[in-house]
Structure formats: structure tokens, C-alpha cells
Motif scaffolding. Sequence first.
Motif, short mmCIF file in Angstrom:
data_model
loop_
_atom_site.label_atom_id
_atom_site.label_comp_id
_atom_site.label_asym_id
_atom_site.label_seq_id
_atom_site.Cartn_x
_atom_site.Cartn_y
_atom_site.Cartn_z
N THR A 199 3.54 -9.68 1.33
CA THR A 199 2.67 -8.33 1.64
C THR A 199 3.82 -6.52 1.82
O THR A 199 5.18 -7.56 2.63
N VAL A 207 -5.14 -14.46 -0.81
CA VAL A 207 -5.69 -12.73 -0.83
C VAL A 207 -4.62 -11.82 -1.12
O VAL A 207 -4.68 -11.11 -0.75
N ARG A 208 -3.29 -12.67 -1.25
CA ARG A 208 -2.17 -11.37 -1.11
C ARG A 208 -2.66 -10.92 -2.14
O ARG A 208 -1.73 -9.35 -1.84
N GLY A 209 -3.13 -10.77 -3.08
CA GLY A 209 -3.04 -9.57 -4.30
C GLY A 209 -4.43 -8.24 -4.09
O GLY A 209 -4.01 -7.41 -4.20
N HIS A 210 -5.23 -8.36 -2.69
CA HIS A 210 -5.40 -7.77 -2.05
C HIS A 210 -4.64 -6.73 -1.17
O HIS A 210 -4.66 -5.51 -0.61
N SER A 255 -3.83 -3.06 -1.59
CA SER A 255 -4.37 -1.78 -0.86
C SER A 255 -4.00 -1.50 0.58
O SER A 255 -4.93 -0.07 0.66
N ILE A 256 -5.18 -2.72 1.08
CA ILE A 256 -4.89 -2.64 2.38
C ILE A 256 -3.65 -1.91 3.35
O ILE A 256 -4.34 -0.86 3.95
#
Length: 300
Positions: A149, A251-254, A257-258
Motif C-alpha cells: 500500500t 484488497v491491495r488493488g483498492h 484510491s483509499i
Amino acid sequence: MSILGSRRDLTGQVAVVTGAARGVGELLARKLSARGARVALLGLEPEQLREVADSLPGESACWHADVTDTAVMERTAREVVECFGAVDVVVANAGVAAGGPFAESDDATWRRVIEVNLIGSTVTCRAFLPALLASKGYFLQIASLAALTPAPLMTAYCASKSGVEAFAHSLRAELGYRGVRVGVGYLSWTDTDMVRGADEDDVMREMRRTLPWPTNRTYPLEPAVDRLVAGIERRSAHVYGQWWLRGMQPVRGHLPSIIGTFGAREMRRFAPRLADGTRRGLVGAGGAADERTRTPAADG
């Protein structure tokens, strides 16, 4: 860490650990030695390296080596093989960090993080690869939560750890058919000189505390290193120093953006305190050692 595959007996195996004078590298060398491995310790602090080597229960030797110096690392690799007869495991652990806004960062310090963490890992691998090919050994690249991240105020560190992760994944595909296994070790904030040094910066410390659990904690060193050792014994493709890091993968692809939204809000809040420009260079005792011993060639 992977639950697949049986653990290999490390007795008599030759393990090379970079950045072995302190922190993760030191404790990893101790635990590998306690399991019967013969350990080569590499780093920039010769006195500390000798103290660690002399205190290990098994056979060991140490080398003063800058992982970014190709000639030094190639010579060191030859000497390690001459000393021990082979190399079975290489852990690319050496690393440095610096924090602060990219816009105000010192170019030489920023580059040095990339040079040590990314280039140094590739130099380490290139130097020891002939020995690993001969032994059909295992290369473990130490990465970080920072590979999974992004984070504000950590541009160089995140870039370097994303880079070493990608390097190791590519290398795994190249070397698998030749019998060499490649793994990536992921660590969150772990109680080392580097993390304690980063926490000396009030803004970085406070911003980290605003992160959601469990990413806002500092974790004890020993359990994380125990997981790395187990990964080495299994020659795992992925090793997670903290149990929850495995759950970051799906979930690393999201996360960009977060973090982009959350980080922008926090940066706005801390902007007045960042405006004074009082940022240090490399953090922690390891960073200080790197700055003391850096050669002109490394600065260039």
C-alpha cells in the motif's frame, strides 16, 4: 507464511544475511544460527557485526560490505564461498528509510533509499546468484507493508519496496526451472531502530497513529523474525511477518484510491507543521551508519 511444503533442516546450511548488524538482520542471524545454519553476516558496521558473529552459537563470519557497491559485493560473495564452501540461502534485508514530503525532500537522500533498498537488493542477488544456482538455494527478499500500500511522506521507501517485490516476483519466474526458489518477506511496522527513528518525527508518528487497526501498531520483533525463519525453512514464495498482512493481498488493488483520499485529508491537516521544512536524512541507527560510511561513488 506459506503452509505448504515441509520444513527443511537448516543444519549445515550456509545463510547470508545483509543488514545483519542490528534489527531484523541481527535477530534473523541469531535464529538461523540457533537452528544449525552457518551464517555470513554482511553490513556497514564492522564492530557490531563482529559482536553479533562472536555471540552466535554456530559457525559464522562477517564482512563489511555496502550492498550498492557491485565490486565489493562480488568480492564478498567469492570470499563467503571460499570460507563456507557454498551458499544455500541469501536474505536481502539491508535497507534504509527517510520520511517527509517529496517536494521538500533532499535529492541525495531520496536516491539513497532507492539505491540501498532496490539497487542493493539486485546487486546482492547478482553477486550470490552463481552460488545459489550451484546449490539450488533460496533467495528471500525482505519487502514491507509499503509494497502492498502507498503512504504519504514515504515516497522513496514505498517506491523501493514495491520495486523489490516486483523484482523478486520476476526473478521467481526466471529461476524456478533452475532449482532456485525465491520468496518475498512482508513486514509491517516492527520494533527496530528504523521504525523508532521514524517515530522521532512528530508528524510521521502522529499520522501513523491515525491509520486504521492493525496498520497503526508497532509489532514486536521476535515473532516477525520467527515467521521469516519458518519461511526460509519452507522456502516459501510469500512470508508474512505479521499474520494479518496476508489479508492485504486480495484488497491491495483498492488501497491506492483509499489512501489517496485519506492521505490527502491528513496531509491538509498536517500541512502547517510540515511547512517548516525541518526534516532529517536517513532515519535510525542504520541510516546513520550508512551516512557515515557512504562512498563518493555511492553519492554519484
